[in-house]
Each structure stands twice: as structure tokens, then as C-alpha cells.
Scaffold this motif. Structure first.
Motif, PDB file in Angstrom:
ATOM      1  N   PRO A   1       0.808  -1.217   0.139  1.00 57.34           N
ATOM      2  CA  PRO A   1       0.088  -0.320  -0.324  1.00 57.34           C
ATOM      3  C   PRO A   1       0.735   1.030  -0.008  1.00 57.34           C
ATOM      4  N   SER A   2       0.350   2.511  -0.188  1.00 53.40           N
ATOM      5  CA  SER A   2       1.052   3.838  -0.898  1.00 53.40           C
ATOM      6  C   SER A   2       2.093   3.641  -1.087  1.00 53.40           C
ATOM      7  N   SER A   3       2.676   2.286  -2.262  1.00 55.31           N
ATOM      8  CA  SER A   3       3.576   2.354  -3.225  1.00 55.31           C
ATOM      9  C   SER A   3       3.768   2.466  -4.602  1.00 55.31           C
ATOM     10  N   GLU A   4       4.907   1.863  -5.634  1.00 55.52           N
ATOM     11  CA  GLU A   4       4.173   2.086  -7.273  1.00 55.52           C
ATOM     12  C   GLU A   4       3.491   0.901  -7.128  1.00 55.52           C
ATOM     13  N   THR A   5       3.789   0.126  -6.448  1.00 49.82           N
ATOM     14  CA  THR A   5       2.652  -1.737  -6.531  1.00 49.82           C
ATOM     15  C   THR A   5       3.833  -2.328  -7.775  1.00 49.82           C
ATOM     16  N   PRO A   6       3.498  -3.281  -7.725  1.00 49.78           N
ATOM     17  CA  PRO A   6       4.725  -3.866  -9.148  1.00 49.78           C
ATOM     18  C   PRO A   6       4.458  -3.805 -10.281  1.00 49.78           C
ATOM     19  N   PRO A   7       3.463  -3.741 -10.476  1.00 47.15           N
ATOM     20  CA  PRO A   7       3.888  -2.747 -12.134  1.00 47.15           C
ATOM     21  C   PRO A   7       4.184  -1.687 -12.209  1.00 47.15           C
ATOM     22  N   GLY A   8       3.323  -1.161 -11.299  1.00 43.63           N
ATOM     23  CA  GLY A   8       4.738   0.525 -11.636  1.00 43.63           C
ATOM     24  C   GLY A   8       6.194   0.440 -10.931  1.00 43.63           C
ATOM     25  N   HIS A   9       6.409  -1.041 -10.289  1.00 41.25           N
ATOM     26  CA  HIS A   9       7.754  -1.755 -10.295  1.00 41.25           C
ATOM     27  C   HIS A   9       8.587  -1.672 -11.477  1.00 41.25           C
ATOM     28  N   TRP A  10       7.474  -1.939 -12.769  1.00 41.03           N
ATOM     29  CA  TRP A  10       8.210  -2.210 -13.481  1.00 41.03           C
ATOM     30  C   TRP A  10       8.515  -1.374 -14.266  1.00 41.03           C
TER      31      TRP A  10
END
Length: 352
Positions: free
Chosen positions: A76-85
Motif C-alpha cells: 500500500p502507498s507504493s508504486e505497486t508491482p506494475p509500477g515497479h516494472w
């Protein structure tokens, strides 16, 4: 297999101790290059770009486990796995230094064309990965380690039918990792001293939980009751509130790896090496690491595999969630790229 998977996750938690002296080589010569859907890391003989062997990268195992669990957490409150990639994809684009060639050949394309096509293929793939992974989660409704370990540990131990606290569905015993508390083991100065009021119950060697002051303290590793086991996560987000099988991290990550491999025409990061440095003292769940830790990957698939295994260090998934998620992600990424290419070359219009 169900019981063994739970014990394996306890084992991953038991190494999250910055005080231990055990080290591990996380350089591409020793890690990565695993066959799809396996933990059979074969490493890479040499950097294909430079022709030179990869340098060793020895780090403390306790720090490595904590670093990968946090680096890939994307909660939560992060770029999430898709955002990380997407972040990784942006770094790859920068690493190509303007030599932007679709599939790695032909004339270089304009940066805007590159970005549009990269984001279409990558995020179309991320969407498909979510559909595939969460469709599986809904169908199988498979449990998480925190439920497995606490439930079986509460029943007792399943290894010794004539022993104390036996239950056929309990946790298997493993000396030094999963044990029944006895009068002797709980005596002053012995390993289960802090659990002296729980003789006859099952204890596990594991991470002890979020410290009161995570900026300066560590939870550490020690013996706790199996019914109190927690994953290496923030206390405000102990475990995801949905099924485990298959791992979203593994599915998203291998999808991203396949798209980047196809888009760039190479399975390797630019220059044959991808790196990300986690500065000393930058962990959020607790204090650490004591020194900078530089994660390294030769290929996009190597990075994706580390994202998958990080969920075992973090206590969020078991091996089945991770390994099958990698396979689903590989199929999804290849399919997403094949569809994107039909948009790129206009052949999609022939289907209308």
C-alpha cells in the motif's frame, strides 16, 4: 507438500537476522539463469556485452533477505508491482542511451514512439497479468503462510506420534527451527526460556516482529510461539487480504521481463548488468542495512525471479505461488507482446 512449504517459509524468516555472519553471493555469476518455474539457479558464465566474468557480490544473508523483502514489497502507498516494472523499464530506456531499436534491430526510433510502444506493451501485459493472477486466486482461494503456520502450529506437531502435542495435521518438527517447548528447553539460559509458560506448545525460530522504534531498532530473530508467527512486513500490513495462489508479484514480474526482452531484442539489461543500490539505513520495516546493498541482475528474468523469491523472505507466499506465477507471467508477457506487435504493424486492422 503443504506442511513442508510452511516450514520452508519459517526457514526464510529465520535468516532475517543482521547479527549473523553468514554471507551469500548475489552476483550474476552465482545467481539467476534459472529454468522457468524452478529454483535451479545456474548463474551466468560471463557478461555477454563485455565478455568478462561477472564480479562476486558477497553480502550478509540477513541483510539480503530483509532488503529484497522490502525492495520488492510494493505494498500500500507504493508504486505497486506494475509500477515497479515501469520504473525498471524507464531505467532500461535510459540505459540504452538513445539507441532505441524495436526488438533490437532496424533503425532507431524517436523517443516518443519508443515510450508509447513500450508503455502500451508493458502495461497491457500488466493488466493481463492481473486478470490471470487474480482469476487464479479467486478460483483456488489458497491460503497464506500466516494462516498455515498459525493453524498447524496451534494443533501441535505431526512428526512424532508418541511425542508431546502430536496432531496429524500439525507442523512437522525440524531441530533448530520447529520444536516443542519442554521443561528442559525452557529452563533458565536455554533457548526457550522466554516461552517457559508454554511448555508443550510448538515454537518456531523466526523474525520477532516490528520493533517499537524501527528507525533505530531491529526485530531480530528468536523463538516465538508458532501461533504468534508474523511475516516480515509492516505491522500495519501484515499479509494481503486475498488468496495466495498464484503470486501477483511473480506473475507481474515475469510478464514485465518478457515484454522488456521482446522490446529490446535482448534478455540482458543494457550493458549486461542491471543494478539497484539500497543505501545503508534505508529500510522501513526496521533498522538497516548496516552497509549499502547493491542488487544485481544479468537478465530481466533474473530480476523477476528475485521479485518472486522475495515474497518467501517476506513470508507472504509459498513456493507454489511463486513458481507457478512465473510460468503464468511468462505466457502472459509473450501473449501481450504478440498482441502489441499487431497494433504496431497495423495487422490488427485485418482482424476487424
Amino acid at each position: 507438500a503443504f506442511k513442508d512449504a510452511a516450514v520452508e517459509v519459517i526457514g526464510y524468516s529465520a535468516v532475517l537476522d543482521p547479527e549473523t555472519t553468514e554471507t551469500v553471493d548475489i552476483g550474476p555469476a552465482s545467481t539467476g539463469n534459472a529454468a522457468l518455474g524452478t529454483y535451479d539457479d545456474r548463474g551466468h558464465a560471463e557478461n555477454p556485452v563485455t565478455g568478462e566474468p561477472y564480479e562476486p557480490n558477497e553480502v550478509a544473508l540477513g541483510d539480503y533477505g530483509r532488503v529484497v523483502a522490502e525492495y520488492w514489497a510494493d505494498g500500500p502507498s507504493s508504486e505497486t508491482p506494475p509500477g515497479h516494472w515501469n520504473t525498471i523499464a524507464n531505467a532500461v530506456t535510459d540505459g540504452l542511451e538513445g539507441d532505441l531499436r524495436l526488438r533490437g534491430d532496424g533503425a532507431a526510433v524517436d523517443p516518443l514512439e519508443w515510450d508509447v510502444k513500450l508503455y502500451l506493451a508493458l502495461n497491457g501485459g500488466m493488466h493481463d497479468a492481473a486478470v490471470a493472477a487474480w482469476g487464479s486466486k479467486r478460483f483456488y482461494d489458497y491460503t497464506r503462510p500466516i494462516s498455515m503456520i498459525r493453524y498447524m502450529g496451534g494443533l501441535g506437531q505431526s512428526s512424532d506420534p508418541d511425542g508431546v502435542a502430536h496432531h496429524p495435521d500439525g507442523l512437522p518438527l525440524e531441530s533448530g527451527l520447529v520444536e516443542v517447548i519442554t521443561e528442559e528447553s525452557a529452563a533458565p539460559g536455554e533457548r526457550h526460556e522466554a516461552l517457559a509458560e508454554h511448555v508443550g506448545e510448538v515454537a518456531v525460530l523466526s523474525w520477532l516482529g516490528t520493533p517499537d522504534f524501527p528507525d533505530v531498532q531491529v526485530g531480530g530473530v528468536g523463538w516465538i510461539l508458532a501461533v504468534d508467527w508474523v511475516p516480515y512486513q509492516l505491522s500495519t500490513f501484515v499479509t494481503p487480504a486475498f488468496a495466495g495462489y498464484v503470486s501477483g508479484h511473480s506473475t507481474f514480474s515475469r510478464t514485465g521481463a518478457e515484454v522488456l526482452t521482446a522490446m529490446t531484442g535482448s534478455e540482458y539489461f543494457p550493458g549486461g548488468l542491471g543494478e539497484w543500490t539500497i543505501p545503508a539505513g534505508s529500510l522501513e520495516f526496521e533498522a538497516g542495512p548496516d552497509e549499502d546493498i547493491t542488487l544485481q541482475w544479468a537478465t530481466y528474468a533474473d530480476a523477476a525471479d528475485e521479485a518472486g523469491i522475495s515474497r518467501l523472505y517476506g513470508g507472504i507466499h509459498v513456493w507454489a505461488d511463486d513458481l507457478r506465477g512465473r510460468v503464468v507471467g511468462a505466457e502472459t508477457g509473450r501473449g501481450a507482446w504478440a498482441l502489441a506487435r499487431r497494433y504496431f504493424d497495423g495487422s490488427i486492422d485485418d482482424e476487424r
